[in-house]
Design an enzyme around this catalytic site. Structure first.
Site, PDB file in Angstrom:
ATOM      1  N   HIS A 141       0.833  -1.211   0.000  1.00 15.77           N
ATOM      2  CA  HIS A 141       0.000   0.000   0.000  1.00 15.77           C
ATOM      3  C   HIS A 141       0.869   1.265   0.000  1.00 15.77           C
ATOM      4  CE1 HIS A 141      -3.634   2.375   1.016  1.00 15.77           C
ATOM      5  NE2 HIS A 141      -2.764   3.146   1.657  1.00 15.77           N
ATOM      6  N   GLU A 142       1.819   1.309   0.930  1.00 17.85           N
ATOM      7  CA  GLU A 142       2.651   2.510   1.032  1.00 17.85           C
ATOM      8  C   GLU A 142       3.601   2.639  -0.163  1.00 17.85           C
ATOM      9  OE1 GLU A 142       1.917   4.738   3.038  1.00 17.85           O
ATOM     10  OE2 GLU A 142       0.537   3.534   4.244  1.00 17.85           O
ATOM     11  N   HIS A 188       1.925   4.648  -2.881  1.00 17.71           N
ATOM     12  CA  HIS A 188       2.069   6.096  -2.701  1.00 17.71           C
ATOM     13  C   HIS A 188       3.495   6.541  -3.066  1.00 17.71           C
ATOM     14  CE1 HIS A 188      -1.800   6.413  -0.811  1.00 17.71           C
ATOM     15  NE2 HIS A 188      -1.474   5.714   0.254  1.00 17.71           N
TER      16      HIS A 188
END
Length: 462
Positions: A22-23, A26
């Site tokens: 997920h990170e 980003h």
């Protein structure tokens, strides 16, 4: 203790994978948009380990594995482009000074990375394992049940549920679970055992299983599937099964003169008979033996009372319980597996989103919200069942994380996307005062959900 360690390790590995992916979504898009990333953290709290990479980013591993974050230049002050808080020499590297579409892309990249992970995992499962299961052929119908009233009979095959093709029983269950809490009609396409012509069957629903925390839609309708044999794998020392003379290897044939169809049926009888003496007929080493067993009374967290005897099921394989004609296996190539992987990710994303909506409007119980304890238990169990089972659970959890992060709740990615959408309409950032109110509201809401999830976890353990 071993089970506990497996659960903890499985939880850490599972959350570690999901948070990192997920990170990284980003992080990757931010770097592609020319934003200076200051810190990439997996976990919250004081750093256990940190280092500065060649790219100048501080990489952090923290002890609380319930999330992570990517810190970017100019990110914390969402109005930095108006206030001029970022030095002129750094503005081309600042998140706040990037075009609106780039800021939206960076924020959306986290959930999108979770969906891509799910697609990749399902692709691996389809290529490596294919789809296998049991054909949805009905093995029996309980009299006076909704299925019996609708005309379903033994030998009928369920071809579709609400127009969606069902190749194996798992497809039937998933399609039915999508109707939890609803009122209306469940539409089945049936290939009757007594005819060569398919027919449509409608079963009325009324707030269907909305209050149940462990819904079994197929059994609720009175449909009997292929069941695991009611064969004892082991008994707990000092339990009611041992006290009644039950031994590992015993196969349950009947209780109080009623034939037992399988393990699920046997468990239902035990759970519904606390402190009632049961005459149990078992097959042991080729002969039939009679036993008298009295299930122990146990009270659950919700106040309901069930019976238990302290016995486990004997493990078996699909080939041992299902005739070859009813076994279904579908193999996929490297390219042909892409489409079903995308379709499965899409279907389960819709299912998760629909379940959230039903909880919000009260159609299904909020007791279905799970926290880290339940996730640890399920992750540990699926890890012991096999790699493909664990990978399927990982993909579903990744989808859930992606969907939940897109909800328009401040502090979540979806809340930031909501602000940016409003900014696109009014052509200026949402006032910082309103954003702070939203942040406080979002924190209260998320904290409340976490408390509820942990409460549900603890209630299941008690």
């Amino acid at each position: 203790m071993l089970d506990f360690l497996i659960s903890v390790i499985a939880l850490l590995v599972t959350l570690g994978i999901l948070v990192t992916i997920h990170e990284f979504g980003h992080f990757w898009v931010a770097r592609r948009c020319g934003v200076k990333v200051l810190r990439f953290s997996i976990g919250f709290g004081k750093a256990v380990k940190s280092w500065i990479g060649r790219d100048g980013v501080e990489y952090v591993i923290a002890p609380i594995p319930l999330g992570g974050y990517v810190k970017m230049l100019g990110q914390e002050d969402t109005n930095a482009a108006e206030t001029g808080d970022v030095p002129v020499s750094q503005r081309h590297l600042s998140f706040a000074y990037k075009p609106l579409w780039q800021r939206m892309a960076i924020v959306a990249a986290g959930p999108i990375a979770n969906f891509l992970l799910a697609i990749f995992v399902y692709w691996i499962i389809h290529v490596g394992y294919g789809v296998s299961g049991i054909a949805p052929v009905i093995q029996g119908v309980v009299e006076d049940s909704p299925a019996f009233a609708a005309g379903l009979r033994e030998g009928d095959e369920i071809l579709a549920v609400d127009g969606e093709e069902t190749i194996i029983w798992q497809h039937v269950t998933l399609q039915m679970l999508a109707r939890l809490g609803e009122t209306g009609e469940l539409n089945l396409t049936i290939d009757p055992a007594s005819s060569s012509t398919t027919r449509e069957v409608s079963i009325p629903l009324l707030s269907w299983m909305g209050s149940e925390t462990e819904p079994n839609p197929v059994a609720n309708l009175g449909i009997v599937q292929f069941e695991i044999p009611a064969r004892i794998g082991g008994v707990v020392a000092g339990g009611r099964a041992e006290a009644g003379g039950m031994l590992a290897g015993d196969e349950i044939l009947a209780v109080n003169g009623e034939a037992v169809s399988g393990w699920t049926h046997w468990v239902d009888i035990i759970r519904s008979s606390p402190e009632l003496s049961l005459d149990v007929a078992v097959q042991r080493e080729g002969s039939i033996t009679g036993l008298a067993i009295t299930p122990q009374r146990s009270e659950l967290a919700d106040g309901s009372v069930i019976g238990s005897i302290g016995a486990s099921v004997q493990q078996t394989t699909l080939a041992e319980i299902v005739p070859p004609a009813h076994q279904r296996e579908i193999e996929f190539g490297v390219l042909s597996a892409i489409q079903p992987a995308i379709q499965e990710t899409w279907n389960k994303s819709i299912f998760v989103l629909d379940s959230v909506k039903k909880m919000v409007i009260g159609l299904i119980s909020v007791k279905n919200i799970n926290g880290p304890i339940t996730i640890a238990q399920v992750a540990g169990e699926t890890a012991t069942y096999g790699l493909d089972i664990y990978m399927g659970f990982l993909a579903l959890l990744s989808i859930s994380l992606g969907v939940l992060n897109l909800l328009p709740i401040p502090v979540l990615d979806g809340g930031h996307l909501l602000y940016y959408t409003i900014e696109a309409v009014i052509r200026r950032p949402v006032p910082e005062r309103i954003q702070m109110w939203g942040l406080q509201l979002g924190l209260i809401l998320i904290s409340g959900i976490m408390v509820l999830a942990i409460y549900n976890d603890v209630s299941r353990l008690l």
